[in-house]
Motif scaffolding. Structure first.
Motif, PDB file in Angstrom:
ATOM      1  N   LYS A   1     111.013   3.539 -26.973  1.00  0.00           N
ATOM      2  CA  LYS A   1     110.466   3.346 -28.404  1.00  0.00           C
ATOM      3  C   LYS A   1     110.980   1.416 -28.582  1.00  0.00           C
ATOM      4  O   LYS A   1     110.655   0.811 -28.728  1.00  0.00           O
ATOM      5  N   TYR A   2     112.907   1.164 -27.250  1.00  0.00           N
ATOM      6  CA  TYR A   2     113.943   0.315 -27.524  1.00  0.00           C
ATOM      7  C   TYR A   2     113.162  -0.672 -26.402  1.00  0.00           C
ATOM      8  O   TYR A   2     113.923  -2.114 -26.338  1.00  0.00           O
ATOM      9  N   ILE A   3     112.286  -0.546 -25.620  1.00  0.00           N
ATOM     10  CA  ILE A   3     111.759  -1.266 -24.693  1.00  0.00           C
ATOM     11  C   ILE A   3     111.144  -2.815 -24.699  1.00  0.00           C
ATOM     12  O   ILE A   3     110.270  -2.563 -25.932  1.00  0.00           O
ATOM     13  N   PRO A   4     112.031  -3.686 -24.797  1.00  0.00           N
ATOM     14  CA  PRO A   4     111.759  -5.044 -25.265  1.00  0.00           C
ATOM     15  C   PRO A   4     110.576  -5.194 -25.148  1.00  0.00           C
ATOM     16  O   PRO A   4     110.028  -5.683 -23.733  1.00  0.00           O
ATOM     17  N   GLY A   5     109.765  -5.952 -26.097  1.00  0.00           N
ATOM     18  CA  GLY A   5     108.520  -6.514 -25.725  1.00  0.00           C
ATOM     19  C   GLY A   5     106.894  -5.401 -25.833  1.00  0.00           C
ATOM     20  O   GLY A   5     105.923  -6.165 -25.062  1.00  0.00           O
ATOM     21  N   GLN A   6     107.536  -4.394 -25.545  1.00  0.00           N
ATOM     22  CA  GLN A   6     106.677  -3.152 -24.947  1.00  0.00           C
ATOM     23  C   GLN A   6     106.479  -1.854 -26.302  1.00  0.00           C
ATOM     24  O   GLN A   6     107.110  -1.654 -26.451  1.00  0.00           O
ATOM     25  N   LEU A   7     104.826  -2.225 -26.880  1.00  0.00           N
ATOM     26  CA  LEU A   7     104.132  -0.815 -27.331  1.00  0.00           C
ATOM     27  C   LEU A   7     104.386  -0.370 -26.505  1.00  0.00           C
ATOM     28  O   LEU A   7     103.517   0.065 -25.927  1.00  0.00           O
ATOM     29  N   VAL A   8     105.011   1.263 -26.184  1.00  0.00           N
ATOM     30  CA  VAL A   8     104.753   2.234 -25.710  1.00  0.00           C
ATOM     31  C   VAL A   8     103.811   3.393 -26.510  1.00  0.00           C
ATOM     32  O   VAL A   8     104.469   4.113 -27.360  1.00  0.00           O
ATOM     33  N   ARG A   9     102.518   3.907 -26.058  1.00  0.00           N
ATOM     34  CA  ARG A   9     101.988   4.793 -26.537  1.00  0.00           C
ATOM     35  C   ARG A   9     102.071   6.322 -25.975  1.00  0.00           C
ATOM     36  O   ARG A   9     102.448   6.447 -24.810  1.00  0.00           O
ATOM     37  N   MET A  10     102.420   7.000 -27.545  1.00  0.00           N
ATOM     38  CA  MET A  10     102.985   8.730 -26.985  1.00  0.00           C
ATOM     39  C   MET A  10     101.763   9.144 -27.051  1.00  0.00           C
ATOM     40  O   MET A  10     101.254   9.070 -27.885  1.00  0.00           O
ATOM     41  N   THR A  11     102.316  10.305 -25.984  1.00  0.00           N
ATOM     42  CA  THR A  11     100.865  11.386 -26.200  1.00  0.00           C
ATOM     43  C   THR A  11     101.772  13.341 -25.604  1.00  0.00           C
ATOM     44  O   THR A  11     102.625  12.562 -24.403  1.00  0.00           O
ATOM     45  N   ASN A  12     101.593  14.006 -25.774  1.00  0.00           N
ATOM     46  CA  ASN A  12     102.161  15.240 -25.232  1.00  0.00           C
ATOM     47  C   ASN A  12     100.850  15.845 -24.299  1.00  0.00           C
ATOM     48  O   ASN A  12     100.562  16.861 -24.063  1.00  0.00           O
ATOM     49  N   ALA A  13      99.146  15.166 -24.513  1.00  0.00           N
ATOM     50  CA  ALA A  13      98.243  16.057 -24.157  1.00  0.00           C
ATOM     51  C   ALA A  13      97.623  15.146 -23.539  1.00  0.00           C
ATOM     52  O   ALA A  13      97.453  13.875 -23.479  1.00  0.00           O
ATOM     53  N   TYR A  14      97.339  15.438 -21.583  1.00  0.00           N
ATOM     54  CA  TYR A  14      97.257  15.019 -20.641  1.00  0.00           C
ATOM     55  C   TYR A  14      95.867  14.260 -21.354  1.00  0.00           C
ATOM     56  O   TYR A  14      95.187  13.352 -20.149  1.00  0.00           O
ATOM     57  N   LYS A  15      94.789  15.213 -21.498  1.00  0.00           N
ATOM     58  CA  LYS A  15      93.293  14.405 -21.224  1.00  0.00           C
ATOM     59  C   LYS A  15      93.374  13.330 -23.300  1.00  0.00           C
ATOM     60  O   LYS A  15      93.033  12.536 -22.651  1.00  0.00           O
ATOM     61  N   ASP A  16      94.154  12.521 -23.859  1.00  0.00           N
ATOM     62  CA  ASP A  16      94.492  12.482 -24.969  1.00  0.00           C
ATOM     63  C   ASP A  16      95.010  11.420 -23.418  1.00  0.00           C
ATOM     64  O   ASP A  16      94.566   9.759 -24.323  1.00  0.00           O
ATOM     65  N   ALA A  17      96.618  11.434 -22.624  1.00  0.00           N
ATOM     66  CA  ALA A  17      96.290   9.570 -21.930  1.00  0.00           C
ATOM     67  C   ALA A  17      95.558   9.502 -21.588  1.00  0.00           C
ATOM     68  O   ALA A  17      95.285   7.834 -21.307  1.00  0.00           O
ATOM     69  N   ALA A  18      94.073   9.992 -20.821  1.00  0.00           N
ATOM     70  CA  ALA A  18      93.758  10.417 -20.045  1.00  0.00           C
ATOM     71  C   ALA A  18      92.354   9.047 -20.479  1.00  0.00           C
ATOM     72  O   ALA A  18      91.764   7.700 -20.756  1.00  0.00           O
ATOM     73  N   GLN A  19      93.074   9.677 -22.194  1.00  0.00           N
ATOM     74  CA  GLN A  19      91.465   8.805 -23.324  1.00  0.00           C
ATOM     75  C   GLN A  19      92.134   6.796 -23.565  1.00  0.00           C
ATOM     76  O   GLN A  19      91.367   6.075 -23.948  1.00  0.00           O
ATOM     77  N   ILE A  20      93.563   7.227 -23.824  1.00  0.00           N
ATOM     78  CA  ILE A  20      94.722   6.295 -23.886  1.00  0.00           C
ATOM     79  C   ILE A  20      93.685   5.265 -22.447  1.00  0.00           C
ATOM     80  O   ILE A  20      93.790   3.746 -23.069  1.00  0.00           O
ATOM     81  N   CYS A  21      94.506   5.467 -21.576  1.00  0.00           N
ATOM     82  CA  CYS A  21      94.158   4.919 -20.417  1.00  0.00           C
ATOM     83  C   CYS A  21      92.980   4.542 -19.833  1.00  0.00           C
ATOM     84  O   CYS A  21      92.604   4.085 -18.262  1.00  0.00           O
TER      85      CYS A  21
END
Length: 400
Positions: free
Chosen positions: A18-38
């Motif tokens: 969450k504290y990476i400068p200038g970077q919004l990190v999207r969080m998920t614990n489901a790999y299918k959701d991660a694939a959808q985001i990507c």
């Protein structure tokens, strides 16, 4: 900007991301959701996926699914130590890199920036799905290398001939000496030099001590053990021809680590490993194994001229980071050192001209940092400055 996704459920990792400068990190614990985001919504949209290691069978399913659905992702496995078997399994599934679970915000950010800076290499659509980070020399630099090395070989051909004759007249043995070196992308190649040592160099090894190595800290009560068993440059060359350039057996037990101007028992290497990791470079001062001709050609850097053929072949560049012997390069594989090899290997470089400007006094860490600086900032103007400084500082101040 590359998108960043976290796939996992570790609160500590989530908090740091969450504290990476200038970077919004999207969080998920489901790999299918991660694939959808990507899933890319625009052309050339890329993602870094930080994948928290969990149960191996479940991880394999998730990574395989991500790779099938998304060809535009760079997967970094967040993990503690793994066995070689586990590492191979995860690599075959499609991870690109690893990072320690306790990595700080700074380390996570550096990893993101490292990948972002090489986006055009890592996410080239023409490359295979499972990509490996690799440096590619720019066209302008390769063109300059070919023109420079060709002209230099023609102009310096009389020096090549005279040097070869002088070496042959003073001592028996081959004119050229080949050693295995590690250059760009950790590529191993045959590194050429004019031979500067006697063929009976093994008889002179007993004159060397730990104090001869300029990059090793002084310890009055310790001595650097080297072998006195027969080993000359021709013997080393025979080992290279047999594919044993980095180590050899003495008797039935002891293993020796061999470089082009250094030999150490593996037992001593292991005992001193922690110290050597902080002093990865070896440089012998006043080496008694060097011939009279060898001292002259080393002083004026004539022994390095055969590397013009390495440059013409494409093994290295005119300006870059010095290719290292195998036993030195294997100690520089951590994240803090990898940038050194994501850059051109060279005949001369930033640390060489800086070192001579400081009278030859430079620590191993200073040298490594200059190599990394060059890899991150090199350009045509900087290369020209280094070449000009090299031409005015090629006479070495010390006998090495």
């Amino acid at each position: 900007m590359i998108g960043v996704v976290y796939l996992g459920n570790n609160p500590k990792t989530q908090e740091r991301l969450k504290y990476i400068p200038g970077q919004l990190v999207r969080m998920t614990n489901a790999y299918k959701d991660a694939a959808q985001i990507c899933t890319p919504h625009v052309a050339n949209e890329h993602f870094i996926v930080f994948f928290e290691r969990n149960v191996r069978s479940e991880d394999i399913t998730a990574i395989t699914y991500l790779r099938k659905k998304c060809h535009n992702v760079y997967i970094i496995l967040i993990t503690d130590n793994m066995s070689n078997e586990e590492r191979d399994i995860y690599m075959k599934c499609g991870i690109n890199d690893t990072i320690l679970a306790e990595a700080s915000v700074t380390e996570l950010n550096k990893k993101i920036q490292f990948i972002s800076d090489r986006e055009n290499v890592l996410f080239d659509s023409e490359r295979p799905k499972y990509r490996i980070l690799k440096f590619k020399i720019p066209l302008w630099k390769r063109a300059f290398d070919i023109i420079f090395s060709t002209l230099a070989i023609i102009v310096l051909s009389p020096i090549f001939i005279l040097t070869a004759i002088a070496i042959k007249l003073e001592s028996k043995g081959p004119v050229l000496f080949k050693s295995k070196r590690v250059g760009t992308n950790y590529t191993i190649f045959d590194f050429l030099k004019f031979r500067s040592m006697y063929m009976d160099a093994e008889e002179r090894l007993k004159e060397l001590s730990k104090d001869h190595n300029q990059y090793t800290e002084n310890h009055e009560d310790e001595e650097l053990k080297t072998i006195t068993a027969p080993l000359g440059e021709q013997a080393e060359q025979d080992m290279i021809d047999m594919g044993m350039e980095s180590m050899m057996m003495i008797g039935d037990e002891e293993i020796m680590l061999v470089g082009d101007d250094f030999v150490m028992a593996e037992s001593d290497f292991s005992r001193q490993k922690e110290e050597q990791n902080n002093n990865a470079f070896v440089k012998i001062e006043n080496d008694p194994r060097v011939t009279k001709v060898g001292r002259f050609i080393r002083k004026y850097s004539i022994d390095e001229l055969p590397q013009l053929f390495n440059i013409l072949k494409g093994d290295m560049s005119v300006v870059g980071n010095r290719p290292l012997p195998l036993y030195e390069a294997e100690k520089l594989t951590a994240d803090s050192s990898i940038d050194r090899f994501m850059a051109p290997a060279g005949l001369t470089g930033l640390w060489q001209v800086e070192e001579r400007g400081k009278g030859g006094n430079m620590s191993a860490e200073e040298r490594k940092q200059l190599d990394i600086t060059y890899g991150q900032t090199y350009n045509f103007l900087l290369d020209m400055k280094i070449i000009l400084r090299t031409l005015t500082a090629f006479v070495q101040k010390e006998n090495v």
